[in-house]
Design a protein around this motif. Structure first.
Motif, short mmCIF file in Angstrom:
data_model
loop_
_atom_site.label_atom_id
_atom_site.label_comp_id
_atom_site.label_asym_id
_atom_site.label_seq_id
_atom_site.Cartn_x
_atom_site.Cartn_y
_atom_site.Cartn_z
N MET A 1 0.84 -1.18 0.00
CA MET A 1 0.00 0.00 0.00
C MET A 1 0.88 1.24 0.00
SD MET A 1 -1.32 0.05 3.96
CE MET A 1 -1.64 -1.71 3.96
N SER A 2 0.43 2.26 -0.69
CA SER A 2 1.17 3.52 -0.75
C SER A 2 0.73 4.40 0.41
CB SER A 2 0.90 4.22 -2.08
OG SER A 2 1.55 5.46 -2.13
N ALA A 3 1.68 5.05 1.04
CA ALA A 3 1.38 5.87 2.21
C ALA A 3 2.23 7.13 2.20
CB ALA A 3 1.61 5.08 3.49
N ARG A 4 1.78 8.12 2.98
CA ARG A 4 2.55 9.35 3.18
C ARG A 4 3.35 9.17 4.48
NH1 ARG A 4 -1.07 12.77 4.67
NH2 ARG A 4 -2.74 11.23 4.68
N GLU A 23 10.71 4.94 -0.75
CA GLU A 23 10.18 5.36 -2.05
C GLU A 23 10.15 4.18 -3.02
OE1 GLU A 23 12.52 8.76 -3.16
OE2 GLU A 23 11.11 10.15 -2.18
N ARG A 24 11.09 3.25 -2.88
CA ARG A 24 11.05 2.03 -3.69
C ARG A 24 9.79 1.22 -3.40
NH1 ARG A 24 17.23 -0.27 -3.07
NH2 ARG A 24 18.27 1.22 -4.48
N GLU A 25 9.28 1.36 -2.17
CA GLU A 25 8.05 0.66 -1.79
C GLU A 25 6.81 1.38 -2.30
OE1 GLU A 25 7.65 -2.09 0.99
OE2 GLU A 25 9.51 -2.57 -0.05
N GLY A 26 7.00 2.53 -2.93
CA GLY A 26 5.88 3.28 -3.48
C GLY A 26 5.32 4.35 -2.58
N ARG A 108 16.18 -2.98 5.16
CA ARG A 108 15.14 -3.93 4.81
C ARG A 108 14.26 -4.26 6.02
NH1 ARG A 108 17.67 -8.97 1.83
NH2 ARG A 108 15.44 -9.48 1.73
N GLU A 109 14.89 -4.33 7.21
CA GLU A 109 14.07 -4.56 8.41
C GLU A 109 13.19 -3.35 8.68
OE1 GLU A 109 14.36 -5.75 13.15
OE2 GLU A 109 16.20 -5.26 12.04
N LEU A 110 13.72 -2.14 8.47
CA LEU A 110 12.91 -0.94 8.68
C LEU A 110 11.70 -0.94 7.76
CD1 LEU A 110 14.02 2.64 9.35
CD2 LEU A 110 12.43 2.24 7.48
N THR A 111 11.89 -1.25 6.48
CA THR A 111 10.76 -1.25 5.56
C THR A 111 9.76 -2.35 5.93
OG1 THR A 111 12.01 -2.62 3.98
CG2 THR A 111 12.05 -0.25 3.64
N ALA A 112 10.25 -3.47 6.45
CA ALA A 112 9.34 -4.53 6.89
C ALA A 112 8.52 -4.06 8.09
CB ALA A 112 10.12 -5.79 7.25
N ARG A 113 9.15 -3.35 9.02
CA ARG A 113 8.41 -2.82 10.18
C ARG A 113 7.36 -1.81 9.72
NH1 ARG A 113 11.25 -3.20 15.17
NH2 ARG A 113 12.50 -5.11 15.09
N VAL A 114 7.73 -0.96 8.75
CA VAL A 114 6.79 0.02 8.22
C VAL A 114 5.60 -0.69 7.58
CG1 VAL A 114 6.45 1.76 6.40
CG2 VAL A 114 8.45 1.89 7.92
N ARG A 115 5.86 -1.71 6.79
CA ARG A 115 4.77 -2.45 6.15
C ARG A 115 3.84 -3.05 7.20
NH1 ARG A 115 8.80 -4.35 2.51
NH2 ARG A 115 9.01 -6.27 3.72
N ALA A 116 4.43 -3.63 8.26
CA ALA A 116 3.62 -4.25 9.30
C ALA A 116 2.73 -3.21 10.01
CB ALA A 116 4.51 -4.96 10.31
#
Length: 234
Positions: A1-4, A23-26, A108-116
């Motif tokens: 999902m895209s988020a601000r 930003e790579r995650e959208g 990569r762990e940070l982006t995983a935490r953000v996704r969660a």
């Protein structure tokens, strides 16, 4: 999902790296380098999530977190901290942070935490079925992310809401700390049982008229926690 997403980090190299990965995650990303700017951006741009370094100039990250929660903001907050002791981590949770990551960390762990965090926030906000839960005087509207106790509105963080919803869906049932961790945090990380205790302390401060003598959020010693189905004294 895209988020601000708002990044508050005074280390330019770190903030640039975080920005690239998010930003790579959208996601749409804003970056600030001090606590005053973080508060201003959080108030004006209303991000979907904040990545917040603890050691910021002017106003540190813990105070930013405390001020936003005092202003009834429920934005998910991921704390970045070089303080790795359990007490420092629990302090951040006590002030209303939803998660923490200790330095040095993997992007990569940070982006995983953000996704969660975003997934949990979206599940709470988008829950259409069984949207309204009532247990005695405690009322949760899971579609609107709203809580009322005896008609009084209560503002919770996403983690606090998820814990209260877990208890409210089965009132009277005792949940162990491990079961709360499984339902609220998932299996993707190691969560201290004291983390659950910290969130429960915060919940009692917000929900209970007398937090030291809870009517709703009961401790069952040696087992865990439950939401009293009668609203009686524990």
């Amino acid at each position: 999902m895209s988020a601000r997403i708002l990044i508050a980090e005074d280390d330019a190299k770190q903030s640039r790296l975080i920005r690239i990965y998010l930003e790579r995650e959208g996601h749409t990303v804003q970056v600030v380098a001090d606590g005053r700017a973080a508060l201003e951006k959080a108030r004006t741009s209303r991000p979907d999530l904040i990545v917040l370094d603890v050691m910021l100039p002017y106003v540190d990250g813990l105070d930013v977190c405390r001020i936003l929660r005092a202003e009834a903001s429920d934005v998910p907050i991921l704390l970045l901290t070089a303080r790795s002791t359990e007490e420092d981590m629990l302090l951040g949770l006590d002030l209303g942070a939803d998660d923490y990551l200790t330095k040095p960390y993997s992007p990569r762990e940070l982006t995983a935490r953000v996704r969660a965090l975003l997934r949990r926030s979206a599940r709470v906000a988008a829950a259409a079925g069984d949207a309204l839960l009532r247990v005695g005087e405690v009322e949760l509207d899971t579609a609107r992310f709203e809580v009322r106790v005896a008609g009084r509105p209560v503002v919770l963080t996403s983690k606090e809401f998820a814990i209260l919803e877990t208890l409210a869906r089965e009132p009277g049932r005792v949940f162990t700390r491990a079961q709360i961790i499984e339902r609220v945090f998932g299996f993707d990380r190691d969560v201290l049982e004291r983390t659950v205790d910290a969130h429960m302390r915060n919940l009692r401060l917000k929900v209970e008229a007398e937090p030291n003598r809870p009517r709703y959020l009961e401790t069952v010693y040696g087992r865990g926690y439950r939401l009293a189905d009668s609203g009686g004294a524990s």
